[in-house]
Design a protein around this motif. Structure first.
Motif, PDB file in Angstrom:
ATOM      1  N   MET A 103       0.579  -1.277   0.044  1.00 42.25           N
ATOM      2  CA  MET A 103       0.164  -0.025  -0.143  1.00 42.25           C
ATOM      3  C   MET A 103       0.672   1.308  -0.108  1.00 42.25           C
ATOM      4  SD  MET A 103      -3.497  -1.186   2.165  1.00 42.25           S
ATOM      5  CE  MET A 103      -4.355   0.362   1.493  1.00 42.25           C
ATOM      6  N   ARG A 104       2.105   1.193  -0.262  1.00 41.09           N
ATOM      7  CA  ARG A 104       2.853   2.222  -0.180  1.00 41.09           C
ATOM      8  C   ARG A 104       2.648   3.360  -1.218  1.00 41.09           C
ATOM      9  NH1 ARG A 104       9.138   0.178  -0.527  1.00 41.09           N
ATOM     10  NH2 ARG A 104       7.800  -1.594  -1.411  1.00 41.09           N
ATOM     11  N   GLU A 105       2.166   2.801  -2.489  1.00 39.88           N
ATOM     12  CA  GLU A 105       1.647   3.947  -3.364  1.00 39.88           C
ATOM     13  C   GLU A 105       0.785   4.827  -2.740  1.00 39.88           C
ATOM     14  OE1 GLU A 105       1.091   1.713  -7.015  1.00 39.88           O
ATOM     15  OE2 GLU A 105      -0.930   2.475  -6.759  1.00 39.88           O
ATOM     16  N   PHE A 106      -0.258   3.987  -2.398  1.00 37.68           N
ATOM     17  CA  PHE A 106      -1.573   4.776  -1.915  1.00 37.68           C
ATOM     18  C   PHE A 106      -1.454   5.893  -0.816  1.00 37.68           C
ATOM     19  CE2 PHE A 106      -5.059   4.162   1.231  1.00 37.68           C
ATOM     20  CZ  PHE A 106      -5.937   4.656   0.614  1.00 37.68           C
ATOM     21  N   PHE A 107      -0.496   5.350   0.241  1.00 35.74           N
ATOM     22  CA  PHE A 107       0.075   6.516   1.261  1.00 35.74           C
ATOM     23  C   PHE A 107       0.956   7.389   0.641  1.00 35.74           C
ATOM     24  CE2 PHE A 107      -1.802   2.785   3.874  1.00 35.74           C
ATOM     25  CZ  PHE A 107      -2.692   3.426   4.364  1.00 35.74           C
ATOM     26  N   ASP A 108       1.760   7.105  -0.185  1.00 35.50           N
ATOM     27  CA  ASP A 108       2.614   8.222  -0.595  1.00 35.50           C
ATOM     28  C   ASP A 108       1.515   9.192  -1.409  1.00 35.50           C
ATOM     29  OD1 ASP A 108       4.774   6.827   0.129  1.00 35.50           O
ATOM     30  OD2 ASP A 108       5.434   5.942  -1.698  1.00 35.50           O
ATOM     31  N   LYS A 109       0.637   8.671  -1.894  1.00 35.74           N
ATOM     32  CA  LYS A 109      -0.172   9.731  -2.676  1.00 35.74           C
ATOM     33  C   LYS A 109      -0.970  10.838  -1.749  1.00 35.74           C
ATOM     34  CE  LYS A 109      -0.503   7.233  -7.277  1.00 35.74           C
ATOM     35  NZ  LYS A 109      -1.229   6.567  -7.945  1.00 35.74           N
ATOM     36  N   TRP A 110      -1.052  10.176  -0.435  1.00 38.05           N
ATOM     37  CA  TRP A 110      -1.721  11.117   0.660  1.00 38.05           C
ATOM     38  C   TRP A 110      -0.624  12.101   0.763  1.00 38.05           C
ATOM     39  CZ3 TRP A 110      -5.716   9.822   4.803  1.00 38.05           C
ATOM     40  CH2 TRP A 110      -6.631   8.942   4.396  1.00 38.05           C
ATOM     41  N   ALA A 111       0.590  11.892   0.826  1.00 36.61           N
ATOM     42  CA  ALA A 111       1.527  12.915   1.336  1.00 36.61           C
ATOM     43  C   ALA A 111       1.568  13.804   0.033  1.00 36.61           C
ATOM     44  CB  ALA A 111       2.916  12.209   1.366  1.00 36.61           C
ATOM     45  N   ARG A 112       1.695  13.339  -1.342  1.00 39.96           N
ATOM     46  CA  ARG A 112       1.743  14.298  -2.440  1.00 39.96           C
ATOM     47  C   ARG A 112       0.570  15.097  -2.653  1.00 39.96           C
ATOM     48  NH1 ARG A 112       2.365  10.183  -7.119  1.00 39.96           N
ATOM     49  NH2 ARG A 112       0.876  11.541  -8.038  1.00 39.96           N
ATOM     50  N   ALA A 113      -0.664  14.751  -2.154  1.00 37.16           N
ATOM     51  CA  ALA A 113      -1.797  15.468  -2.077  1.00 37.16           C
ATOM     52  C   ALA A 113      -1.702  16.605  -1.042  1.00 37.16           C
ATOM     53  CB  ALA A 113      -2.988  14.581  -2.072  1.00 37.16           C
ATOM     54  N   LYS A 114      -0.670  16.429  -0.048  1.00 34.86           N
ATOM     55  CA  LYS A 114      -0.477  17.489   1.150  1.00 34.86           C
ATOM     56  C   LYS A 114      -1.504  17.041   2.073  1.00 34.86           C
ATOM     57  CE  LYS A 114       2.294  21.010  -1.023  1.00 34.86           C
ATOM     58  NZ  LYS A 114       3.703  20.138  -0.911  1.00 34.86           N
ATOM     59  N   GLY A 115      -1.844  16.080   2.522  1.00 31.20           N
ATOM     60  CA  GLY A 115      -2.511  15.514   3.314  1.00 31.20           C
ATOM     61  C   GLY A 115      -2.460  15.521   4.555  1.00 31.20           C
ATOM     62  N   GLU A 116      -1.472  16.349   5.034  1.00 28.86           N
ATOM     63  CA  GLU A 116      -1.260  16.765   6.296  1.00 28.86           C
ATOM     64  C   GLU A 116      -1.417  18.053   6.755  1.00 28.86           C
ATOM     65  OE1 GLU A 116       3.385  17.278   8.345  1.00 28.86           O
ATOM     66  OE2 GLU A 116       3.031  16.531   6.060  1.00 28.86           O
ATOM     67  N   PHE A 117      -1.994  18.219   8.018  1.00 24.80           N
ATOM     68  CA  PHE A 117      -2.501  19.557   8.617  1.00 24.80           C
ATOM     69  C   PHE A 117      -1.301  20.324   9.005  1.00 24.80           C
ATOM     70  CE2 PHE A 117      -3.436  21.826  12.599  1.00 24.80           C
ATOM     71  CZ  PHE A 117      -4.308  22.657  11.923  1.00 24.80           C
ATOM     72  N   VAL A 118      -1.349  21.640   8.202  1.00 20.95           N
ATOM     73  CA  VAL A 118      -0.298  22.580   8.623  1.00 20.95           C
ATOM     74  C   VAL A 118      -0.923  23.512   9.424  1.00 20.95           C
ATOM     75  CG1 VAL A 118       1.112  24.316   7.539  1.00 20.95           C
ATOM     76  CG2 VAL A 118       0.632  22.194   6.403  1.00 20.95           C
ATOM     77  N   PRO A 119      -0.428  23.558  10.800  1.00 22.16           N
ATOM     78  CA  PRO A 119      -1.114  24.427  11.574  1.00 22.16           C
ATOM     79  C   PRO A 119      -0.640  26.040  11.447  1.00 22.16           C
ATOM     80  CG  PRO A 119       0.713  23.158  12.763  1.00 22.16           C
ATOM     81  CD  PRO A 119       0.480  22.686  11.527  1.00 22.16           C
ATOM     82  N   THR A 120      -1.532  26.905  11.815  1.00 25.18           N
ATOM     83  CA  THR A 120      -1.386  28.101  11.756  1.00 25.18           C
ATOM     84  C   THR A 120      -1.082  28.715  13.312  1.00 25.18           C
ATOM     85  OG1 THR A 120      -3.645  28.594  12.118  1.00 25.18           O
ATOM     86  CG2 THR A 120      -2.341  28.770   9.951  1.00 25.18           C
ATOM     87  N   ALA A 121      -1.380  28.068  14.161  1.00 25.59           N
ATOM     88  CA  ALA A 121      -1.345  28.607  15.783  1.00 25.59           C
ATOM     89  C   ALA A 121      -0.286  27.703  16.538  1.00 25.59           C
ATOM     90  CB  ALA A 121      -2.771  28.322  16.399  1.00 25.59           C
TER      91      ALA A 121
END
Ligand code: SF4
Ligand code: SF4
Ligand code: FES
Lengths: 238, 114, 125
Positions: A103-121
């Motif tokens: 499932m590596r490509e499946f989860f790598d694509k989450w990273a490529r879609a910037k599926g990670e929360f970027v906090p502002t506070a």
């Protein structure tokens, strides 16, 4: 209810074949129960994956009688009325062995879609007040319950036809963050999910929505991204 | 590759009809334009080209094309609605509506030509 | 990584912007075509009653600026729409990428536009 189930299970890697097993039919039996029975009683070499058994971890997805499903919450009675089961690894992912996919490509694509929360506070700021009734929060809530099972990814032809395509789950994840007022990476995320490898490749086939065990509708999230990206491009924001 | 058991649902059929009708229409367009272009050589030349449309097989193909055009139109309106409106849950009725509209136009045309 | 849109630089941004514009153009042309096709279908269903003589078609179109403009818009929208549609099909079913694909798409769209405008000229002028 038949006394035994006729079960064909995929054995091998990309090259392999189905092998037949007879499994006793039980009350309230799930497809995962069937696979577990085979491994414990009939064929200890069978490789498969599961963890929670209650539909939370997303690790047990397989192709059951031709359709991708979470096996721990799929009752045999629902999919094998005639007592016949065909169990294969998920489509659209490389097979490692038997029912286990890579499932590596499946989860790598989450990273490529910037599926990670970027906090502002920071933690010194007071907690953000997000009203549940706002349109943005409702859109995020409608898409948030994804368990990362890969069922949608294995049910989408565009994934197979266009290997760069990010796929429904990663795009659905990006959509939840686009609607998160606390997130600080909107433009970068919209750029990451735009175009031929992103949301605009989706043809609204809705295989993802048809099969998602959490009844999410990635198609709707992707449509939201198409509009948001279109607007951002027209306004020169990305 | 996902199999046909997984593809067998309304939205997939809607996609397939849309794609195949689109291909058929794209292939037909040059012929359509060339026939009408015959008018450059006068009314008689266009009539000559149009006489082909009297052949029953061509006539049947024409009805099929109108059906495809109607299907592509209906399917396209469906996609526009699904993509541009914020929606939930009514996609299946949309596919059915699209199919219905296509058939209705095809039948009207067939009644007209035969 | 293979394919377009994988490099996080200015070229990638340009590419995804262009691809987004293609998507927008496909939807905009679709909206225009939806209106044109409705008019076209209605005219056709009405016109083919009792055969399709050239005199009838040309009688309607010859010298008509309105029909000429209508068909010209129709043709251009169709050429654009078919070109972009074939681009997805070339990607997914023919495995074309990069320059080969864009060249094919441009050729198809231009050829359709040229043939179509010639036909419009033929029935209007
Ligand atoms: S969107 Fe649904 S099908 Fe896809 S990974 Fe998440 S839970 Fe699974
Ligand atoms: S709606 Fe889009 S993402 Fe979902 S299966 Fe279809 S093409 Fe794939
Ligand atoms: S085993 Fe965790 S979701 Fe099925």
């Amino acid at each position: 209810m038949a006394a035994t189930l006729q079960v064909r299970v995929w054995r091998g890697g990309a090259e392999g074949a189905f092998r037949g097993y007879e499994v006793p039919r039980r009350e309230s039996q799930t497809v995962l129960d069937v696979v577990t029975y085979i491994q414990r009683r009939l064929d200890p070499a069978l490789a498969y994956r599961f963890a929670c058994r209650v539909g939370m971890c997303g690790s047990c997805a397989m192709t059951v009688n031709g359709k991708a499903r979470w096996t721990c919450r799929t009752h045999v009675s629902k999919v094998a009325a005639d007592g016949v089961l065909e169990i294969a690894p998920l489509a659209n992912l490389p097979v490692i062995r038997d029912l286990v996919t890579d499932m590596r490509e499946f989860f790598d694509k989450w990273a490529r879609a910037k599926g990670e929360f970027v906090p502002t506070a920071t933690r010194r700021d007071p907690p953000a007040a997000v009203r549940p009734a706002t349109a943005a929060r409702r859109a995020a809530d409608a898409a948030i319950e994804c368990i990362g099972c890969g069922v949608c990814y294995a049910s989408c032809d565009v994934v197979a036809w266009n290997r760069d395509y990010l796929g429904p789950a990663a795009l659905n994840r990006a959509w939840t963050l686009v609607n998160d007022v606390r997130d600080g990476a909107l433009a970068a995320r919209l750029a990451a999910v735009a175009g031929d490898a992103g949301c605009h490749a989706c043809h609204t086939q809705m295989g993802c929505a048809e099969r998602c065990p959490k009844q999410l509708v990635p198609t709707a999230s992707i449509a939201g991204l198409k509009r948001a990206v279109g607007r951002a491009v027209l306004r020169g924001e990305i | 590759m996902i199999g046909w058991r997984a593809r067998n649902h309304p939205a997939y059929w809607a996609f397939l009809v849309h794609r195949l009708s689109g291909i058929a229409l794209a292939l037909f367009l040059p012929a359509h334009f060339l026939v009408l272009g015959q008018a450059l050589r006068g009314e008689a030349a266009l009539d000559g080209a149009l006489r082909w449309t009297e052949v029953p097989l061509v006539k049947a193909a024409e009805v099929a094309l109108v059906l495809l055009l109607a299907a592509h139109l209906a399917g396209g309106l469906r996609i526009l609605a699904l993509e541009l409106l914020a929606w939930r849950g009514w996609q299946k009725s949309l596919a059915a509506l699209a199919a219905g509209a296509a058939v209705a136009v095809g039948v009207t045309f067939a009644l007209g030509v035969f | 990584m293979s394919g377009d849109g994988m490099r996080g630089d200015a070229a990638t941004l340009r590419a995804v912007r262009a691809q987004t514009m293609l998507w927008l153009a496909q939807r905009a042309s679709a909206a225009v075509l939806a209106l044109c096709v409705l008019v076209h279908l209605a005219t056709m269903i009405y016109a083919v009653r009792g055969g399709l003589p050239a005199a009838e078609i040309l009688g309607r179109t010859r010298g008509s600026a309105a029909w000429g403009a209508f068909y010209a818009v129709f043709v251009l929208a169709a050429a654009l729409h078919a070109g972009i549609g074939l681009r997805a099909i070339a990607t997914e079913w023919l495995g074309l990428r990069g320059k080969a694909r864009e060249a094919l798409v441009a050729a198809v769209a231009l050829a359709l536009a040229a043939l179509g405008l010639r036909a419009v000229w033929a029935v209007v002028a």
